[in-house]
Write a protein that holds these residues in place. Sequence first.
Motif, PDB file in Angstrom:
ATOM      1  N   ARG A  44      25.783  31.930 -29.169  1.00  2.00           N
ATOM      2  CA  ARG A  44      26.282  30.751 -29.907  1.00  2.00           C
ATOM      3  C   ARG A  44      27.653  30.339 -29.397  1.00  2.00           C
ATOM      4  NH1 ARG A  44      23.608  33.180 -34.214  1.00  2.00           N
ATOM      5  NH2 ARG A  44      25.442  34.215 -34.998  1.00  2.00           N
ATOM      6  N   LYS A  45      28.503  31.311 -29.143  1.00  5.92           N
ATOM      7  CA  LYS A  45      29.841  31.014 -28.619  1.00  5.92           C
ATOM      8  C   LYS A  45      29.752  30.436 -27.206  1.00  5.92           C
ATOM      9  CE  LYS A  45      32.308  34.478 -31.341  1.00  5.92           C
ATOM     10  NZ  LYS A  45      33.203  35.640 -31.289  1.00  5.92           N
ATOM     11  N   LEU A  46      28.878  31.003 -26.387  1.00  4.44           N
ATOM     12  CA  LEU A  46      28.709  30.507 -25.028  1.00  4.44           C
ATOM     13  C   LEU A  46      28.120  29.097 -25.030  1.00  4.44           C
ATOM     14  CD1 LEU A  46      27.337  33.736 -23.300  1.00  4.44           C
ATOM     15  CD2 LEU A  46      29.652  32.782 -23.118  1.00  4.44           C
ATOM     16  N   GLN A  47      27.231  28.835 -25.972  1.00 10.01           N
ATOM     17  CA  GLN A  47      26.648  27.495 -26.094  1.00 10.01           C
ATOM     18  C   GLN A  47      27.722  26.492 -26.540  1.00 10.01           C
ATOM     19  OE1 GLN A  47      23.733  27.007 -29.215  1.00 10.01           O
ATOM     20  NE2 GLN A  47      22.820  25.221 -28.222  1.00 10.01           N
ATOM     21  N   ASP A  75      36.808  31.783 -18.167  1.00  4.60           N
ATOM     22  CA  ASP A  75      36.031  30.857 -18.995  1.00  4.60           C
ATOM     23  C   ASP A  75      35.153  31.618 -19.984  1.00  4.60           C
ATOM     24  OD1 ASP A  75      37.044  28.584 -17.650  1.00  4.60           O
ATOM     25  OD2 ASP A  75      35.461  28.735 -16.130  1.00  4.60           O
ATOM     26  N   VAL A  76      34.542  32.689 -19.513  1.00  3.28           N
ATOM     27  CA  VAL A  76      33.654  33.488 -20.366  1.00  3.28           C
ATOM     28  C   VAL A  76      34.461  34.228 -21.426  1.00  3.28           C
ATOM     29  CG1 VAL A  76      31.918  35.316 -20.415  1.00  3.28           C
ATOM     30  CG2 VAL A  76      32.021  33.740 -18.457  1.00  3.28           C
ATOM     31  N   VAL A  77      35.532  34.873 -20.997  1.00  8.33           N
ATOM     32  CA  VAL A  77      36.381  35.623 -21.938  1.00  8.33           C
ATOM     33  C   VAL A  77      36.957  34.684 -22.998  1.00  8.33           C
ATOM     34  CG1 VAL A  77      38.531  36.950 -22.124  1.00  8.33           C
ATOM     35  CG2 VAL A  77      36.901  37.474 -20.310  1.00  8.33           C
ATOM     36  N   ALA A  78      37.417  33.515 -22.582  1.00  9.50           N
ATOM     37  CA  ALA A  78      38.008  32.553 -23.523  1.00  9.50           C
ATOM     38  C   ALA A  78      36.956  31.968 -24.460  1.00  9.50           C
ATOM     39  CB  ALA A  78      38.711  31.439 -22.763  1.00  9.50           C
ATOM     40  N   ALA A  79      35.713  31.857 -24.017  1.00 13.08           N
ATOM     41  CA  ALA A  79      34.648  31.353 -24.882  1.00 13.08           C
ATOM     42  C   ALA A  79      34.339  32.346 -25.990  1.00 13.08           C
ATOM     43  CB  ALA A  79      33.381  31.072 -24.066  1.00 13.08           C
ATOM     44  N   VAL A  80      34.447  33.622 -25.679  1.00 16.12           N
ATOM     45  CA  VAL A  80      34.136  34.668 -26.664  1.00 16.12           C
ATOM     46  C   VAL A  80      35.334  34.959 -27.556  1.00 16.12           C
ATOM     47  CG1 VAL A  80      33.472  37.085 -26.899  1.00 16.12           C
ATOM     48  CG2 VAL A  80      32.330  35.657 -25.210  1.00 16.12           C
ATOM     49  N   VAL A  85      44.040  38.236 -25.564  1.00  7.72           N
ATOM     50  CA  VAL A  85      45.304  38.901 -25.274  1.00  7.72           C
ATOM     51  C   VAL A  85      45.059  40.402 -25.194  1.00  7.72           C
ATOM     52  CG1 VAL A  85      46.807  37.166 -26.320  1.00  7.72           C
ATOM     53  CG2 VAL A  85      45.939  39.022 -27.717  1.00  7.72           C
ATOM     54  N   ILE A  86      45.943  41.105 -24.476  1.00  9.02           N
ATOM     55  CA  ILE A  86      45.768  42.548 -24.346  1.00  9.02           C
ATOM     56  C   ILE A  86      46.302  43.312 -25.549  1.00  9.02           C
ATOM     57  CG2 ILE A  86      45.657  42.518 -21.837  1.00  9.02           C
ATOM     58  CD1 ILE A  86      48.578  43.493 -21.799  1.00  9.02           C
ATOM     59  N   MET A  87      47.236  42.687 -26.276  1.00 11.21           N
ATOM     60  CA  MET A  87      47.791  43.311 -27.478  1.00 11.21           C
ATOM     61  C   MET A  87      48.012  42.224 -28.525  1.00 11.21           C
ATOM     62  SD  MET A  87      48.307  46.609 -27.013  1.00 11.21           S
ATOM     63  CE  MET A  87      49.560  47.093 -28.155  1.00 11.21           C
ATOM     64  N   PRO A  88      47.740  42.520 -29.779  1.00 10.57           N
ATOM     65  CA  PRO A  88      47.912  41.507 -30.825  1.00 10.57           C
ATOM     66  C   PRO A  88      49.312  40.914 -30.905  1.00 10.57           C
ATOM     67  CG  PRO A  88      46.673  43.369 -31.677  1.00 10.57           C
ATOM     68  CD  PRO A  88      47.153  43.748 -30.296  1.00 10.57           C
ATOM     69  N   CYS A  89      50.344  41.674 -30.554  1.00  9.25           N
ATOM     70  CA  CYS A  89      51.709  41.148 -30.675  1.00  9.25           C
ATOM     71  C   CYS A  89      51.965  40.007 -29.696  1.00  9.25           C
ATOM     72  CB  CYS A  89      52.756  42.240 -30.524  1.00  9.25           C
ATOM     73  SG  CYS A  89      53.073  42.759 -28.833  1.00  9.25           S
ATOM     74  N   MET A 117      45.331  37.274 -16.797  1.00 16.91           N
ATOM     75  CA  MET A 117      44.792  35.919 -16.942  1.00 16.91           C
ATOM     76  C   MET A 117      44.658  35.240 -15.579  1.00 16.91           C
ATOM     77  SD  MET A 117      44.059  35.458 -20.100  1.00 16.91           S
ATOM     78  CE  MET A 117      43.722  37.195 -20.295  1.00 16.91           C
ATOM     79  N   ARG A 118      45.659  35.425 -14.723  1.00 14.21           N
ATOM     80  CA  ARG A 118      45.600  34.827 -13.384  1.00 14.21           C
ATOM     81  C   ARG A 118      44.405  35.373 -12.605  1.00 14.21           C
ATOM     82  NH1 ARG A 118      50.321  36.539 -11.010  1.00 14.21           N
ATOM     83  NH2 ARG A 118      49.201  38.230 -10.045  1.00 14.21           N
ATOM     84  N   GLU A 119      44.182  36.671 -12.688  1.00 11.31           N
ATOM     85  CA  GLU A 119      43.071  37.293 -11.959  1.00 11.31           C
ATOM     86  C   GLU A 119      41.715  36.875 -12.532  1.00 11.31           C
ATOM     87  OE1 GLU A 119      43.227  39.010  -9.080  1.00 11.31           O
ATOM     88  OE2 GLU A 119      45.344  38.483  -9.121  1.00 11.31           O
ATOM     89  N   LEU A 120      41.593  36.777 -13.837  1.00 11.19           N
ATOM     90  CA  LEU A 120      40.338  36.323 -14.449  1.00 11.19           C
ATOM     91  C   LEU A 120      40.028  34.882 -14.052  1.00 11.19           C
ATOM     92  CD1 LEU A 120      40.623  37.839 -18.036  1.00 11.19           C
ATOM     93  CD2 LEU A 120      39.068  38.578 -16.213  1.00 11.19           C
TER      94      LEU A 120
END
Length: 129
Positions: A44-47, A75-80, A85-89, A117-120
């Motif tokens: 659903r998130k990917l859609q 794009d995939v990580v941001a869709a999900v 972020v690597i840490m909540p802070c 983020m740059r590498e992804l």
Amino acid sequence: MLLTRENDYAIRMLRAMRDGQKHTMKDICQEEEIPEAFAYKIVRKLQKAGIVEVERGAAGGCRMGRSLTELTLYDVVAAVDEEPVIMPCLRKSCSRNTGGNACKVHMELAQIQRVLMRELKARTLSEVF
């Protein structure tokens, strides 16, 4: 946080659909060893992000909605995860960054976050699959 199980499953689901053909959720889940109930939430998130197309019904299934050459891992990580972020802070200002004294831990994690983020963003799905 880094990459969550949900991110991993989303990437694997897209790998199963890389041929551009329509696939059933059952087939995708079996091929990639993903729990079916979890997969429906992810698809659903990917859609919603326009990454996959979903056809409902007896002859339904899922297929890629965009080319693997134009989609990045980011794009995939941001869709999900809307704000990965690597840490909540790192989502907000660190409460320890007060009075002109920057939290050194926060600063180091923010640098690692920028590199991740740059590498992804630099890796397309066609390169990865």
